[in-house]
Design a protein around this motif. Structure first.
Motif, mmCIF file in Angstrom:
data_model
loop_
_atom_site.group_PDB
_atom_site.id
_atom_site.type_symbol
_atom_site.label_atom_id
_atom_site.label_comp_id
_atom_site.label_asym_id
_atom_site.label_seq_id
_atom_site.Cartn_x
_atom_site.Cartn_y
_atom_site.Cartn_z
ATOM 1 N N ALA A 193 0.813 -1.293 0.138
ATOM 2 C CA ALA A 193 0.199 -0.108 0.029
ATOM 3 C C ALA A 193 0.919 1.326 -0.112
ATOM 4 N N LEU A 194 2.198 1.089 0.023
ATOM 5 C CA LEU A 194 2.993 2.539 0.543
ATOM 6 C C LEU A 194 3.719 2.554 -0.984
ATOM 7 N N LEU A 218 -1.627 2.185 9.960
ATOM 8 C CA LEU A 218 -2.256 3.460 9.941
ATOM 9 C C LEU A 218 -1.853 4.427 8.881
ATOM 10 N N GLU A 219 -0.582 4.358 8.633
ATOM 11 C CA GLU A 219 -0.099 5.349 7.624
ATOM 12 C C GLU A 219 -0.577 4.799 6.184
ATOM 13 N N ALA A 220 -0.551 3.578 6.242
ATOM 14 C CA ALA A 220 -0.913 2.936 4.870
ATOM 15 C C ALA A 220 -2.609 3.210 4.564
ATOM 16 N N ASP A 258 -2.967 6.734 3.625
ATOM 17 C CA ASP A 258 -2.508 6.924 2.321
ATOM 18 C C ASP A 258 -3.519 6.352 1.256
ATOM 19 N N THR A 259 -4.322 5.371 1.551
ATOM 20 C CA THR A 259 -5.157 4.755 0.770
ATOM 21 C C THR A 259 -6.717 5.054 0.640
ATOM 22 N N ASP A 260 -6.814 6.077 1.714
ATOM 23 C CA ASP A 260 -8.135 6.511 1.892
ATOM 24 C C ASP A 260 -8.830 7.226 0.609
#
Length: 96
Positions: free
Chosen positions: A24-25, A54-56, A59-61
């Motif tokens: 996802a990153l 959580l970061e990923a 980023d994908t929201d």
């Protein structure tokens, strides 16, 4: 009243494992994730995975731009800390 997530993640956009997070990153962030994960002491690995998951997820929201605009405009829905703790307890989530 029970708290329900605004958007369900069934299945979650980002699997809660190293491969899912890395996928996802993008580029440099993926490398940063791997560097942090590989450098983590065994007792810290879970924390690293949770933080980067959580970061990923952010980023994908697909609603990220709308949420940012609402936050900047001051129109985000608000909830008290007490209500958040209650929601987490009702959902069986940790509150520590």
């Amino acid at each position: 009243m029970t708290a329900q997530p605004i958007h369900g993640h069934e299945p979650e956009r980002v699997p809660r494992n190293a491969d899912g997070i890395a996928a996802a990153l993008s580029g440099e962030r993926r490398m940063e994730f791997y560097r942090e994960l590989l450098a983590a002491a065994p007792e810290r690995v879970e924390n690293v995975l949770r933080r980067w998951w959580l970061e990923a997820m952010l980023d994908t929201d697909p609603e990220a731009d709308r949420r940012a605009d609402a936050a900047l405009a001051g129109t985000m829905p608000r909830v008290s800390l007490g209500e958040l703790i209650t929601r987490r307890r009702e959902a069986g989530l940790p509150v520590d």
